[in-house]
Design a protein around this motif. Structure first.
Motif, PDB file in Angstrom:
ATOM      1  N   VAL A 117       0.853  -1.175   0.000  1.00 23.57           N
ATOM      2  CA  VAL A 117       0.000   0.000   0.000  1.00 23.57           C
ATOM      3  C   VAL A 117       0.893   1.231   0.000  1.00 23.57           C
ATOM      4  O   VAL A 117       1.668   1.435   0.935  1.00 23.57           O
ATOM      5  N   ASN A 118       0.815   2.012  -1.065  1.00 27.52           N
ATOM      6  CA  ASN A 118       1.590   3.248  -1.131  1.00 27.52           C
ATOM      7  C   ASN A 118       0.739   4.391  -0.589  1.00 27.52           C
ATOM      8  O   ASN A 118      -0.369   4.611  -1.062  1.00 27.52           O
ATOM      9  N   ASP A 150     -10.215 -12.092  -6.434  1.00 26.06           N
ATOM     10  CA  ASP A 150     -10.374 -10.642  -6.322  1.00 26.06           C
ATOM     11  C   ASP A 150     -10.327 -10.224  -4.863  1.00 26.06           C
ATOM     12  O   ASP A 150     -11.096 -10.706  -4.039  1.00 26.06           O
ATOM     13  N   CYS A 151      -9.432  -9.345  -4.565  1.00 24.36           N
ATOM     14  CA  CYS A 151      -9.368  -8.769  -3.236  1.00 24.36           C
ATOM     15  C   CYS A 151      -8.949  -7.317  -3.397  1.00 24.36           C
ATOM     16  O   CYS A 151      -8.400  -6.917  -4.426  1.00 24.36           O
ATOM     17  N   LEU A 152      -9.255  -6.550  -2.408  1.00 21.71           N
ATOM     18  CA  LEU A 152      -8.900  -5.143  -2.431  1.00 21.71           C
ATOM     19  C   LEU A 152      -8.758  -4.680  -0.996  1.00 21.71           C
ATOM     20  O   LEU A 152      -9.041  -5.409  -0.056  1.00 21.71           O
ATOM     21  N   ILE A 159      -8.467  -2.408   5.737  1.00 19.89           N
ATOM     22  CA  ILE A 159      -9.185  -3.666   5.831  1.00 19.89           C
ATOM     23  C   ILE A 159      -8.990  -4.439   4.526  1.00 19.89           C
ATOM     24  O   ILE A 159      -9.207  -3.908   3.447  1.00 19.89           O
ATOM     25  N   HIS A 160      -8.553  -5.671   4.641  1.00 18.64           N
ATOM     26  CA  HIS A 160      -8.399  -6.567   3.494  1.00 18.64           C
ATOM     27  C   HIS A 160      -9.760  -7.188   3.229  1.00 18.64           C
ATOM     28  O   HIS A 160     -10.405  -7.714   4.127  1.00 18.64           O
ATOM     29  N   ARG A 195      -5.040  -6.309  -7.155  1.00 18.54           N
ATOM     30  CA  ARG A 195      -4.095  -6.505  -6.040  1.00 18.54           C
ATOM     31  C   ARG A 195      -3.628  -5.170  -5.453  1.00 18.54           C
ATOM     32  O   ARG A 195      -3.114  -5.125  -4.359  1.00 18.54           O
ATOM     33  N   ARG A 196      -3.783  -4.092  -6.199  1.00 17.92           N
ATOM     34  CA  ARG A 196      -3.342  -2.785  -5.717  1.00 17.92           C
ATOM     35  C   ARG A 196      -4.495  -1.789  -5.579  1.00 17.92           C
ATOM     36  O   ARG A 196      -4.283  -0.605  -5.454  1.00 17.92           O
ATOM     37  N   THR A 197      -5.719  -2.294  -5.621  1.00 21.38           N
ATOM     38  CA  THR A 197      -6.880  -1.422  -5.530  1.00 21.38           C
ATOM     39  C   THR A 197      -7.101  -1.026  -4.070  1.00 21.38           C
ATOM     40  O   THR A 197      -7.177  -1.880  -3.190  1.00 21.38           O
TER      41      THR A 197
END
Length: 140
Positions: free
Chosen positions: A60-61, A81-83, A94-95, A119-121
């Motif tokens: 996470v940037n 799909d995860c964000l 929160i994942h 993956r970076r959303t």
């Protein structure tokens, strides 16, 4: 993950223990040192990069720098799909596993020729706890 070093496993275990908290590489190195498993900062960065590539962690940037968070998918299901959801008030990340966004991803690809890297959303807003504290009028 086919090959795992002791250092990589220590980093992953530390991240898993803090699964609800993103952590910086420096904080991770300090925590490993305190627990008697010292790992140099350069090694932590290298291993985090490998773990991110393998789908074990999210990077996470933020304005404060890069943070890493454990991804809880089983080994065979890393492409699900995860964000991440970031609370603008408390900073909690929160994942979230959610396939409901797939139609949006497909629309963006088909109509706008844009492929989302799920993956970076990172979505920003208020977590349930902070939204409840603020109340319906936005005040406290």
């Amino acid at each position: 993950m086919p090959y795992s070093t002791k250092q990589q496993q220590a980093i992953l275990t530390c991240l898993e223990a803090r699964r609800d908290q993103p952590v910086s590489a420096a904080d991770l190195a300090a925590e490993l040192r305190r627990s008697g498993r010292p790992v140099g900062l350069a090694t932590v960065y290298r291993q985090l990069e490998k773990l991110e590539t393998a789908g074990c962690v999210h990077k996470v940037n933020t304005e404060e720098g890069a943070y890493y968070q454990y991804c809880s998918h089983p080994d065979g299901d890393r492409q699900q799909d995860c964000l991440l959801l970031k609370c603008e008030h408390c900073g909690r990340i929160i994942h979230l596993d959610c396939t409901h966004l797939q139609p949006l991803y497909e629309h963006l690809q088909r109509e706008h020729h844009f492929t989302v890297n799920h993956r970076r959303t990172l979505f920003s807003g208020l977590c349930a706890s902070c939204a409840e504290k603020e109340g319906p009028d936005g005040g406290q």
